[in-house]
Each structure stands twice: as structure tokens, then as C-alpha cells.
Design an enzyme around this catalytic site. Structure first.
Site, PDB file in Angstrom:
ATOM      1  N   SER A 172       0.840  -1.206   0.000  1.00  0.00           N
ATOM      2  CA  SER A 172       0.000   0.000   0.000  1.00  0.00           C
ATOM      3  C   SER A 172       0.877   1.259   0.000  1.00  0.00           C
ATOM      4  CB  SER A 172      -0.953  -0.092   1.202  1.00  0.00           C
ATOM      5  OG  SER A 172      -1.997   0.798   1.113  1.00  0.00           O
TER       6      SER A 172
ATOM      7  N   ASP B 191      -9.169  -5.173  -4.896  1.00  0.00           N
ATOM      8  CA  ASP B 191      -8.805  -3.772  -4.680  1.00  0.00           C
ATOM      9  C   ASP B 191      -9.810  -2.937  -5.476  1.00  0.00           C
ATOM     10  OD1 ASP B 191      -6.654  -2.776  -3.060  1.00  0.00           O
ATOM     11  OD2 ASP B 191      -5.235  -3.964  -4.240  1.00  0.00           O
TER      12      ASP B 191
ATOM     13  N   HIS C 218      -7.410  -5.722  -0.486  1.00  0.00           N
ATOM     14  CA  HIS C 218      -6.265  -4.870  -0.180  1.00  0.00           C
ATOM     15  C   HIS C 218      -5.508  -5.322   1.076  1.00  0.00           C
ATOM     16  CE1 HIS C 218      -4.136  -1.058  -0.569  1.00  0.00           C
ATOM     17  NE2 HIS C 218      -4.179  -0.965   0.744  1.00  0.00           N
TER      18      HIS C 218
HETATM   19  N1  LIG Z   1      -9.344   4.803   5.351  1.00  0.00           N
HETATM   20  C1  LIG Z   1      -8.576   3.688   4.909  1.00  0.00           C
HETATM   21  C2  LIG Z   1      -7.725   3.216   6.043  1.00  0.00           C
HETATM   22  C3  LIG Z   1      -6.577   2.356   5.630  1.00  0.00           C
HETATM   23  O1  LIG Z   1      -6.286   2.219   4.470  1.00  0.00           O
HETATM   24  C4  LIG Z   1      -5.804   1.694   6.684  1.00  0.00           C
HETATM   25  C5  LIG Z   1      -6.137   1.914   8.015  1.00  0.00           C
HETATM   26  C6  LIG Z   1      -5.423   1.280   9.024  1.00  0.00           C
HETATM   27  C7  LIG Z   1      -4.381   0.439   8.724  1.00  0.00           C
HETATM   28  C8  LIG Z   1      -4.049   0.222   7.393  1.00  0.00           C
HETATM   29  C9  LIG Z   1      -4.761   0.848   6.363  1.00  0.00           C
HETATM   30  N2  LIG Z   1      -4.503   0.673   5.033  1.00  0.00           N
HETATM   31  C10 LIG Z   1      -3.555  -0.080   4.467  1.00  0.00           C
HETATM   32  O2  LIG Z   1      -2.682  -0.672   4.983  1.00  0.00           O
HETATM   33  C11 LIG Z   1      -9.521   2.602   4.409  1.00  0.00           C
HETATM   34  O3  LIG Z   1     -10.658   2.893   4.170  1.00  0.00           O
HETATM   35  O4  LIG Z   1      -9.132   1.456   4.239  1.00  0.00           O
END
Ligand SMILES: N[C@@H](CC(=O)c1ccccc1NC=O)C(=O)O
Length: 312
Positions: free
Chosen positions: A153, A236, A268
């Protein structure tokens, strides 16, 4: 698909909210489960491997990394640096050692890097930190047989920025053999107007200079012999999938050694979580690795995703 510049803010924010697209759980639950899986995997890794925790790679408080060391007599020791995700504002190295679980008994060293997430850190600082962490690891472990990078990510974005570094500003030029970029973002411009940018406060100029999609000529200069894998989850969001596809196409068009992997039945979050999963056929991985003789890390990772791509 509609171009992001034509999307209304709420659609853009939905496209860039990975949790919204999971088929497994609600948005809140999938994030909770993700953090839990990564934490547990990291704890397991700390039980299995010898560790060096909180090794400084710079002067800053946040400039620390953890090393997971296999017990091996082999001289052929590959090392993989893992850059965590979390939209440059969540997660840390405390949830980032999980990948050592399957790799450590294959004689692979795993390094999990901390960087100053927003709002403490800016995008420029985080990019500088991960670059310096790679330099520090190479200086410390000059005897390794190969250096690999893996990022998920936001961490895949940072890994792509490492590949695109002009190393003349640094004391050494790391030779990165392979990079595994998982569900990354390579063009930051679409997120500038979204909630994701609230803690980051990137201007357009900052977004442009930190977008790997705009730095492919530099990547070609610095990382021409690096084997790159751009992986994306079947579930994704369309925008995330497009980010990976377009970056892959640009790399391929520049003549780089790159493969695209569309990982079936993943979202994801579990696209990276499952790299800790014991259910995958590790015995086969081992045979595979021995037969092929090199590139342990990339082969292992791909067998773990049940995707038997021969990479060496
Ligand atoms: N607002 C994002 C938050 C997010 O991507 C995320 C949140 C906490 C830990 C990891 C995350 N994303 C990827 O590793 C979502 O909707 O997924």
C-alpha cells in the site's frame, strides 16, 4: 472507467478507501482484523527468529528498524526490507515483522522499517527516511547475497520511491535485486483532494515530486537490473487496480524487468496478511527455491500467494 479528474470528491474518497471494497467484512472490521493479523504475525516472528529491535538508522527518534535473523550457517543470506502500509499515517514496525515467519527458516533476514507517519512526518521526510534506512542496512550487512524490497500500500509507494532514488546524494548506491510492490499507489495526485491528505498536507508540488509514476526515468537509471513485481488484489478498488496497471505498463514500456500479478480471491488487506499464513505449501516453496537456487525471497512470496511464477 471514469478518469479520477472527473470524479466527485465522495467517489474519489470511496475509490481510495480500501476497506470499503473488501468482500469479507465491513470496513471497520476489515481494518481491525488487518491490524490484529499483522500484530500477531509480528509477535510470532519475534518468537521464531533472533531479533535486533530498535536499531537506529538515523538521528531522529522515529528512525529505527527491527532485524529478524535466521539461524543459518549459509553464506548465501538474502535480506528483505519491508516497508509497511497504512496511508502514511497508520501502522509501524510493531506490526511489520510478520513476513519473517515463513522467510526466517529459509535463511532470509527480514528488516522492518519505522518512519515518521503523518502528522509528525511529511511525505518528503518519510521518503528520505526509507531511503536512508536502505543505505544504513546495506552498510551494516554488506555480506548479504542479495537485497530485496517489499512494500504494501503506502509502503509500496515508498519502495517505488526507493527504487527511483538518485543515489549520488548518498554515501553508497544500494543494488536492489528484487522489489515486490503490493497494492500500491504510484500517482499521488488523485489523493490530494481527499481526506487521506488531511494529515499529510501535501501540495501539488510535493505530490508530483513524490509520485513514482513521474520518476520512471530516474528508476531506469538507478534500478535497471532490479526485478520488479507489481501485485494487486482482485478486490482492490478499480482506482487502486488502475494505479498498479498503469505503473506496470510504464515500467514495462521503459524496458524494465517487471511482472504484473493480479492475485485472485484477495482484497487490499489479505493480499499481504496471507504472507504469514502457514496453510500455504511451504514444502513446495523449499523445493522450488533449491531448484532455482536464487532469488529465495521472491519465489517464496509468490508461492505463498499460491501463484507459482518462476522468477529466476
Ligand atoms: N481509510 C482507509 C484506512 C486504511 O487504508 C488503513 C487503516 C489502518 C491500517 C491500514 C490501512 N490501510 C492499508 O494498509 C480505508 O478505508 O481502508
Amino acid at each position: 472507467m471514469m478518469h479520477w479528474t472527473k470524479m466527485k470528491k465522495d467517489e474519489l474518497e470511496r475509490q481510495y478507501s480500501p476497506s470499503w471494497w473488501s468482500h469479507r467484512m465491513s470496513a471497520d472490521d476489515v481494518i481491525k482484523a488487518h491490524v490484529k493479523a499483522l500484530k500477531e504475525g509480528t509477535e510470532q516472528a519475534r518468537g521464531l527468529a533472533q531479533t535486533l529491535l530498535n536499531v537506529p538508522y538515523g538521528e531522529g527518534d522515529g528512525e529505527k528498524l527491527d532485524v529478524y535473523i535466521p539461524s543459518t550457517n549459509s553464506l548465501d543470506v538474502p535480506l528483505v526490507i519491508y516497508l509497511h502500509g497504512g496511508y502514511w499515517q497508520f501502522l509501524s514496525k510493531e506490526e511489520s515483522g510478520f513476513m519473517a515467519v515463513p522467510l526466517v527458516d529459509k535463511g532470509v533476514v527480514v528488516v522492518a522499517v519505522d518512519y515518521d507517519t503523518a502528522p509528525k512526518g511529511s511525505m518528503d521526510l518519510m521518503v528520505s527516511q526509507v531511503r536512508r534506512s536502505v543505505v544504513s542496512v546495506v552498510q551494516q550487512y554488506s555480506h548479504i547475497s542479495g537485497l530485496y524490497l517489499c512494500g504494501h500500500s503506502a509502503g509500496a509507494h515508498l519502495a517505488a520511491m526507493v527504487l527511483s532514488t538518485d543515489w549520488s546524494q548518498y554515501s553508497i548506491t544500494p543494488q536492489i535485486k528484487g522489489a515486490f510492490l503490493v497494492s500500491g499507489i504510484y500517482d499521488l495526485l488523485p489523493i490530494l483532494s481527499t481526506y487521506i491528505n488531511e494529515p499529510l498536507k501535501m501540495t501539488e508540488e510535493v505530490g508530483v515530486r513524490n509520485s513514482p509514476s513521474k520518476l520512471v526515468p530516474q528508476l531506469k537509471l538507478s534500478s535497471s537490473s532490479c526485478q520488479i513485481i507489481v501485485a494487486v488484489a482482485e478486490n482492490d478498488s478499480p482506482e487502486f487496480r488502475k494505479q498498479s496497471e498503469e505503473y506496470y505498463k510504464t515500467l514495462e514500456a521503459s524496458g524494465l524487468n517487471v511482472t504484473m500479478e493480479d492475485v485472485a480471491n484477495t482484497d487490499h488487506f489479505n493480499i499481504i496478511e496471507q504472507l504469514v499464513d502457514g496453510e500455504y505449501d511451504l514444502t513446495k516453496v523449499h523445493t522450488f527455491t533449491k531448484q532455482k537456487g536464487s532469488c529465495h525471497f521472491l519465489v517464496s512470496v509468490f508461492c505463498l500467494t499460491n501463484n507459482y511464477t518462476i522468477l529466476t
